[in-house]
Scaffold this active site. Structure first.
Site, mmCIF file in Angstrom:
data_model
loop_
_atom_site.group_PDB
_atom_site.id
_atom_site.type_symbol
_atom_site.label_atom_id
_atom_site.label_comp_id
_atom_site.label_asym_id
_atom_site.label_seq_id
_atom_site.Cartn_x
_atom_site.Cartn_y
_atom_site.Cartn_z
ATOM 1 N N TRP A 158 0.830 -1.215 0.000
ATOM 2 C CA TRP A 158 0.000 0.000 0.000
ATOM 3 C C TRP A 158 0.863 1.263 0.000
ATOM 4 C CZ3 TRP A 158 -4.417 -1.281 -1.634
ATOM 5 C CH2 TRP A 158 -4.964 -2.515 -1.287
ATOM 6 N N HIS A 175 12.232 6.850 -0.741
ATOM 7 C CA HIS A 175 13.028 7.952 -0.186
ATOM 8 C C HIS A 175 14.356 7.946 -0.941
ATOM 9 C CE1 HIS A 175 13.420 4.623 3.117
ATOM 10 N NE2 HIS A 175 13.983 4.231 1.993
ATOM 11 N N ARG A 201 5.350 7.136 -3.668
ATOM 12 C CA ARG A 201 4.561 6.370 -2.688
ATOM 13 C C ARG A 201 3.206 6.035 -3.305
ATOM 14 N NH1 ARG A 201 6.691 8.429 2.696
ATOM 15 N NH2 ARG A 201 8.916 8.318 2.222
ATOM 16 N N GLN A 215 12.386 14.692 -2.376
ATOM 17 C CA GLN A 215 12.958 14.632 -1.051
ATOM 18 C C GLN A 215 14.398 15.109 -1.135
ATOM 19 O OE1 GLN A 215 13.690 10.912 0.729
ATOM 20 N NE2 GLN A 215 12.755 11.459 2.675
ATOM 21 N N VAL A 258 17.615 5.235 12.142
ATOM 22 C CA VAL A 258 18.400 6.072 13.063
ATOM 23 C C VAL A 258 18.123 5.684 14.516
ATOM 24 C CG1 VAL A 258 18.653 8.094 11.562
ATOM 25 C CG2 VAL A 258 16.597 7.840 12.983
ATOM 26 N N ALA A 312 21.975 11.641 9.963
ATOM 27 C CA ALA A 312 21.265 11.687 8.685
ATOM 28 C C ALA A 312 19.953 12.417 8.901
ATOM 29 C CB ALA A 312 21.017 10.280 8.150
HETATM 30 C C1 2NL Z 1 11.574 12.408 6.900
HETATM 31 C C2 2NL Z 1 12.532 11.570 7.634
HETATM 32 C C3 2NL Z 1 14.754 10.771 7.564
HETATM 33 C C4 2NL Z 1 16.858 9.691 7.314
HETATM 34 C C5 2NL Z 1 15.734 10.260 6.766
HETATM 35 C C6 2NL Z 1 18.755 8.273 6.674
HETATM 36 C C7 2NL Z 1 19.512 7.812 5.628
HETATM 37 C C8 2NL Z 1 20.498 6.904 5.848
HETATM 38 C C9 2NL Z 1 20.736 6.438 7.114
HETATM 39 C C10 2NL Z 1 19.949 6.927 8.124
HETATM 40 CL CL1 2NL Z 1 21.388 6.297 4.564
HETATM 41 N N1 2NL Z 1 18.988 7.821 7.910
HETATM 42 N N2 2NL Z 1 17.792 9.163 6.452
HETATM 43 C C11 2NL Z 1 16.997 9.665 8.700
HETATM 44 C C12 2NL Z 1 15.995 10.195 9.486
HETATM 45 C C13 2NL Z 1 14.856 10.743 8.934
HETATM 46 O O1 2NL Z 1 13.687 11.315 6.919
HETATM 47 O O2 2NL Z 1 10.609 12.863 7.458
HETATM 48 N N3 2NL Z 1 11.787 12.640 5.603
HETATM 49 C C14 2NL Z 1 10.949 13.444 4.801
#
Ligand code: 2NL
Length: 349
Positions: A158, A175, A201, A215, A258, A312
């Protein structure tokens, strides 16, 4: 009537007509009537052979004189009329070389491209490289390496748009993190990158949801990266984007890739944090999520989590534009309506 009188009569008529001529076109018609291959003077010359021999020399001389006289007058008049025509066009067809030129419509960047550009510049000043990655990914890079197990709801059909395949799990990235995993696999720390781009998505569309959106994710890995680096970088981004007086707030949140995880928000620049339509009376605008890269993610790409740490984050490009300019429907970005797009015209640098 002799041919001499004929020549004299012809001269009278021809000269009378000639004196009434005002335009080049009239002159050319006159020349054809009298001097052309089927003209009156030509006809006169051809008729000479039918005259009695004693009349021919005089008649011939008269006809030749008439011809050269008319030819001379004609070329004179023609030169005069040509010069007059040039004078008229010089006087009336004027070009004002001091007038400003017409501005060509060269168009402007799409607001999404402009925001990606603006963020790339902000991050470049903090040592981050901008890289782009594939939109068609494997489940391995999009999920497994990011510590999203097979039973995680985000992997549910979904949410993800899958591509039919007999081999690996092929999908449209949900993402841009998979590209960051690729960068880590290919590089030894220090790593500092941002990855902007399209993500997908499987979603019902409304004013705040699109099945395709942009993004921007970022990643920093090194031997001494801490939560303080995360907070410092994202605070600086918030202020570069929304102004030097902005506050950036961090709260606990959960993302599988994370640990610990946070969300971050900037206080609303439109109402100065008091509450308005754009911040939905909260005083805060959610920018995105972030956190310290999960040890499982570091291990997955071949990094030793005892030696390296990283932070990240991810944010939505359309969301960022909506917050900065007060746009209330995300669907406007994909419609290509110039009345919407031209409002984001930035002066060319
Ligand atoms: C959100 C949240 C996030 C990440 C993206 C990430 C990437 C790698 C390793 C760890 Cl390779 N983390 N990305 C981490 C936390 C949040 O996005 O709301 N995006 C619109």
């Amino acid at each position: 009537m002799t041919l001499t009188t004929d020549a004299a009569g012809l001269r009278t008529v021809a000269l009378q007509e000639l004196s009434a001529i005002c335009t080049l076109a009239e002159a050319i018609t006159w020349e054809r009537t009298y001097l052309g291959p089927k003209g009156e003077v030509t006809r006169l010359l051809r008729g000479l052979g039918e005259l009695p021999a004693d009349q021919r020399p005089d008649a011939g001389r008269a006809a030749q004189e008439l011809r050269s006289d008319l030819q001379q007058r004609y070329s004179h008049l023609r030169a005069e009329l040509t010069a007059a025509k040039l004078q008229t066009s010089l006087a009336t067809d004027t070009v004002d070389v001091t007038l400003p030129g017409r501005q060509p419509n060269i168009g402007v960047d799409h607001p999404v491209s402009a925001m990606i550009e603006e963020l790339s510049e902000i991050f470049a000043l903090m040592g981050f490289q901008t890289v782009f990655g594939p939109e068609v990914e494997t489940g391995h890079y999009n999920f497994d390496l990011l510590n999203i197990p097979s039973d995680h709801p985000a992997r549910d059909v979904w949410d993800t748009i899958f591509i039919e395949s007999d081999e690996a799990e092929i999908l449209l990235r949900t993402h841009t993190s998979p590209m960051q995993a690729r960068v880590m696999e290919a590089t030894t720390p220090p790593v500092r990158v941002i990855v902007p781009g399209r993500t997908y998505r499987y979603e019902a569309q409304d004013a705040s949801h699109e099945w395709m959106f942009h993004q921007l994710e970022g990643l920093a890995v090194d031997e001494t990266i801490t939560m303080a680096d995360l907070k410092g970088v994202l605070r600086e981004v918030g202020r570069q984007l929304f102004g030097p007086d902005r506050k950036v707030r961090f709260r606990c949140d959960y993302f599988p890739f994370v640990e610990p995880g946070v969300d971050f928000a900037v206080d609303c620049a439109i109402c100065d944090g008091v509450g308005c339509r754009v911040c939905k009376q909260t005083g805060w605008l959610e920018m995105g999520g972030a956190g310290m890269v999960h040890p499982n993610v570091l291990r997955g790409v071949g990094y030793d989590p005892e030696r390296y740490t990283g932070f990240a984050f991810g944010l939505g490009i359309e969301r960022m534009i909506m917050m900065k300019y007060g746009v209330n429907d995300v669907r406007a970005f994909a419609v290509n309506d110039l009345r919407f797009l031209s409002q984001f015209a930035r002066p060319m640098l």
